[in-house]
Scaffold this motif. Structure first.
Motif, PDB file in Angstrom:
ATOM      1  N   ARG A   1     183.135   5.995  78.651  1.00  0.00           N
ATOM      2  CA  ARG A   1     182.133   6.843  79.724  1.00  0.00           C
ATOM      3  C   ARG A   1     183.473   6.868  80.906  1.00  0.00           C
ATOM      4  NH1 ARG A   1     177.188   4.833  82.918  1.00  0.00           N
ATOM      5  NH2 ARG A   1     176.701   6.463  83.931  1.00  0.00           N
ATOM      6  N   GLY A   2     183.400   8.258  80.827  1.00  0.00           N
ATOM      7  CA  GLY A   2     184.341   8.451  82.894  1.00  0.00           C
ATOM      8  C   GLY A   2     183.482   8.024  83.654  1.00  0.00           C
ATOM      9  N   PHE A   3     184.079   7.996  84.869  1.00  0.00           N
ATOM     10  CA  PHE A   3     183.108   7.854  85.710  1.00  0.00           C
ATOM     11  C   PHE A   3     184.415   8.162  87.168  1.00  0.00           C
ATOM     12  CE2 PHE A   3     185.326   3.825  86.443  1.00  0.00           C
ATOM     13  CZ  PHE A   3     185.039   3.252  87.286  1.00  0.00           C
ATOM     14  N   LEU A   4     183.214   8.522  87.916  1.00  0.00           N
ATOM     15  CA  LEU A   4     183.528   8.442  89.756  1.00  0.00           C
ATOM     16  C   LEU A   4     183.236   7.420  90.741  1.00  0.00           C
ATOM     17  CD1 LEU A   4     185.141  11.881  89.988  1.00  0.00           C
ATOM     18  CD2 LEU A   4     186.035  10.564  89.591  1.00  0.00           C
ATOM     19  N   VAL A   5     183.935   6.773  91.560  1.00  0.00           N
ATOM     20  CA  VAL A   5     183.081   5.854  91.983  1.00  0.00           C
ATOM     21  C   VAL A   5     181.928   6.790  93.090  1.00  0.00           C
ATOM     22  CG1 VAL A   5     184.893   5.737  94.409  1.00  0.00           C
ATOM     23  CG2 VAL A   5     183.497   3.727  93.872  1.00  0.00           C
ATOM     24  N   PHE A   6     182.661   7.929  93.562  1.00  0.00           N
ATOM     25  CA  PHE A   6     181.696   8.362  94.866  1.00  0.00           C
ATOM     26  C   PHE A   6     180.071   8.520  93.781  1.00  0.00           C
ATOM     27  CE2 PHE A   6     186.190   9.695  95.260  1.00  0.00           C
ATOM     28  CZ  PHE A   6     186.152   9.023  96.566  1.00  0.00           C
ATOM     29  N   ASP A   7     180.331   8.954  92.732  1.00  0.00           N
ATOM     30  CA  ASP A   7     178.625   9.264  92.238  1.00  0.00           C
ATOM     31  C   ASP A   7     177.445   8.262  92.135  1.00  0.00           C
ATOM     32  OD1 ASP A   7     179.293  11.218  91.238  1.00  0.00           O
ATOM     33  OD2 ASP A   7     180.067  11.028  89.533  1.00  0.00           O
ATOM     34  N   ARG A   8     178.629   7.126  92.486  1.00  0.00           N
ATOM     35  CA  ARG A   8     177.627   5.407  92.530  1.00  0.00           C
ATOM     36  C   ARG A   8     177.516   4.896  94.211  1.00  0.00           C
ATOM     37  NH1 ARG A   8     175.166   3.200  88.039  1.00  0.00           N
ATOM     38  NH2 ARG A   8     174.393   2.501  89.867  1.00  0.00           N
ATOM     39  N   LEU A   9     177.240   5.928  95.108  1.00  0.00           N
ATOM     40  CA  LEU A   9     178.204   4.939  96.657  1.00  0.00           C
ATOM     41  C   LEU A   9     176.416   4.649  96.497  1.00  0.00           C
ATOM     42  CD1 LEU A   9     180.234   7.542  97.646  1.00  0.00           C
ATOM     43  CD2 LEU A   9     180.580   5.515  97.853  1.00  0.00           C
ATOM     44  N   ASP A  10     175.211   4.656  95.836  1.00  0.00           N
ATOM     45  CA  ASP A  10     173.922   3.610  96.217  1.00  0.00           C
ATOM     46  C   ASP A  10     174.072   2.004  95.952  1.00  0.00           C
ATOM     47  OD1 ASP A  10     174.214   5.014  93.481  1.00  0.00           O
ATOM     48  OD2 ASP A  10     172.938   3.842  93.113  1.00  0.00           O
ATOM     49  N   ARG A  11     175.033   2.235  95.500  1.00  0.00           N
ATOM     50  CA  ARG A  11     175.602   0.606  94.547  1.00  0.00           C
ATOM     51  C   ARG A  11     176.809  -0.014  96.385  1.00  0.00           C
ATOM     52  NH1 ARG A  11     173.979  -3.006  91.525  1.00  0.00           N
ATOM     53  NH2 ARG A  11     175.366  -2.759  90.027  1.00  0.00           N
TER      54      ARG A  11
ATOM     55  N   GLY B   1     180.239  -1.903  68.976  1.00  0.00           N
ATOM     56  CA  GLY B   1     179.761  -1.910  69.798  1.00  0.00           C
ATOM     57  C   GLY B   1     180.874  -2.393  71.512  1.00  0.00           C
ATOM     58  N   ALA B   2     181.653  -1.694  71.741  1.00  0.00           N
ATOM     59  CA  ALA B   2     182.502  -2.293  72.293  1.00  0.00           C
ATOM     60  C   ALA B   2     182.353  -1.082  74.113  1.00  0.00           C
ATOM     61  CB  ALA B   2     183.922  -1.743  72.792  1.00  0.00           C
ATOM     62  N   ARG B   3     182.085  -0.846  74.727  1.00  0.00           N
ATOM     63  CA  ARG B   3     182.253  -0.116  76.204  1.00  0.00           C
ATOM     64  C   ARG B   3     183.766   0.391  76.747  1.00  0.00           C
ATOM     65  NH1 ARG B   3     180.317  -4.920  75.473  1.00  0.00           N
ATOM     66  NH2 ARG B   3     179.663  -5.136  77.136  1.00  0.00           N
ATOM     67  N   ILE B   4     184.220   0.764  76.731  1.00  0.00           N
ATOM     68  CA  ILE B   4     185.140   1.930  77.984  1.00  0.00           C
ATOM     69  C   ILE B   4     184.864   2.539  79.172  1.00  0.00           C
ATOM     70  CG2 ILE B   4     187.748   2.514  77.405  1.00  0.00           C
ATOM     71  CD1 ILE B   4     187.236   1.968  74.074  1.00  0.00           C
ATOM     72  N   ALA B   5     184.957   1.464  80.160  1.00  0.00           N
ATOM     73  CA  ALA B   5     185.556   2.613  81.079  1.00  0.00           C
ATOM     74  C   ALA B   5     186.882   3.062  81.680  1.00  0.00           C
ATOM     75  CB  ALA B   5     184.764   1.509  82.438  1.00  0.00           C
ATOM     76  N   LEU B   6     186.961   4.519  81.851  1.00  0.00           N
ATOM     77  CA  LEU B   6     187.722   5.308  82.413  1.00  0.00           C
ATOM     78  C   LEU B   6     187.974   5.978  83.401  1.00  0.00           C
ATOM     79  CD1 LEU B   6     187.258   7.909  79.002  1.00  0.00           C
ATOM     80  CD2 LEU B   6     188.605   5.928  79.269  1.00  0.00           C
ATOM     81  N   CYS B   7     188.554   5.161  83.399  1.00  0.00           N
ATOM     82  CA  CYS B   7     188.885   5.128  85.635  1.00  0.00           C
ATOM     83  C   CYS B   7     189.762   6.415  85.953  1.00  0.00           C
ATOM     84  CB  CYS B   7     189.694   3.337  86.434  1.00  0.00           C
ATOM     85  SG  CYS B   7     189.600   3.581  88.429  1.00  0.00           S
ATOM     86  N   GLY B   8     191.534   5.584  84.790  1.00  0.00           N
ATOM     87  CA  GLY B   8     192.652   6.454  85.890  1.00  0.00           C
ATOM     88  C   GLY B   8     193.449   7.350  84.641  1.00  0.00           C
ATOM     89  N   SER B   9     194.554   7.531  84.657  1.00  0.00           N
ATOM     90  CA  SER B   9     195.246   8.168  83.309  1.00  0.00           C
ATOM     91  C   SER B   9     196.523   8.247  84.388  1.00  0.00           C
ATOM     92  CB  SER B   9     194.840   9.046  82.719  1.00  0.00           C
ATOM     93  OG  SER B   9     195.536   9.722  81.839  1.00  0.00           O
ATOM     94  N   ILE B  10     197.102   7.175  84.944  1.00  0.00           N
ATOM     95  CA  ILE B  10     198.544   7.307  85.671  1.00  0.00           C
ATOM     96  C   ILE B  10     199.149   7.101  84.686  1.00  0.00           C
ATOM     97  CG2 ILE B  10     198.630   4.689  85.909  1.00  0.00           C
ATOM     98  CD1 ILE B  10     199.663   5.468  88.762  1.00  0.00           C
TER      99      ILE B  10
END
Length: 224
Positions: A162-172, A127-136
């Protein structure tokens, strides 16, 4: 989104800016961290990673930070109070993940990609969850990103990545800033800022991001 009154410019551009919002949304909304999770954070001494580590602790998780060099690992342990730290420059990351996360990894906040992502994938819990923020690790590689071979383990462990961009969730953003402000006022979050003086030093400040010299948010101060 309203930033709390009296906040100085560096803090507004770090903890209450894209840095803090990315950490908050990635860990809480994307990775769905919960109390009792074992959380691993790469780039843990960087701008986003250092905030992720602290939010994870606030949420009741056990936190292992991955960073480069003894100075950064000491900061993670002694200032941010992570449960353990792995020095990827001087230690075997895969072996240390086995030692520090013997029951597997519930949440991974990925800032670097490449070999470290692959090592984590090999040790995820059910049940692991991975948030993909960057790949420096691969941004400056002319041959492209390092292959990731352990993706099938997500299937075996019924995990998600799951990858994400913060700009998609500015409602938060309003809720995120409110929570971050509360935690900062309570002394639960330390804002790590690394300031270089002078516009003429902006190119060298940018290079620091790729050489790993900075701790926390890298800013350039042009003038008072």
């Amino acid at each position: 989104m309203a930033i709390p009154a009296g906040v100085d410019a560096p803090t507004a551009m770090s903890l209450f800016g894209i840095t803090g919002l990315t950490a908050y949304i990635g860990l809480i909304d994307v990775a769905e961290v919960k109390a009792g999770d074992t959380v691993v954070v790469s780039g843990a001494a960087g701008a986003v990673g250092s905030v992720v580590c602290q939010i994870a602790k606030i949420k009741g998780a056990r936190v292992v930070g991955i960073a480069g060099g003894p100075r950064k690992c000491d900061m993670l342990r002694n200032e941010l109070n992570v449960d353990d730290a792995i020095d990827y420059k001087n230690e075997d990351v895969d072996a240390r993940l086995g030692e520090t996360c013997p029951e597997g990894i519930d949440v991974y906040f990925d800032n670097v990609g490449g070999e470290i992502l692959d090592a984590v994938l090999g040790r995820v819990a059910v049940g692991a969850r991975i948030a993909l923020c960057g790949s420096i690790s691969g941004y400056s590689e002319s041959q492209g990103l390092v292959p990731v071979r352990n993706v099938f383990n997500l299937t075996l462990q019924r995990g998600t990545m799951r990858g994400f961009l913060v700009f998609d969730r500015l409602d938060r953003a309003e809720q995120a800033i409110a929570d971050l402000a509360t935690w900062a006022a309570e002394g639960k979050i330390k804002n790590q800022i690394d300031i270089v003086e002078g516009l003429e030093n902006a190119p060298s400040a940018l290079r620091r991001l790729f050489t790993g010299e900075n701790i926390g948010k890298q800013l350039v101060k042009i003038a008072d």
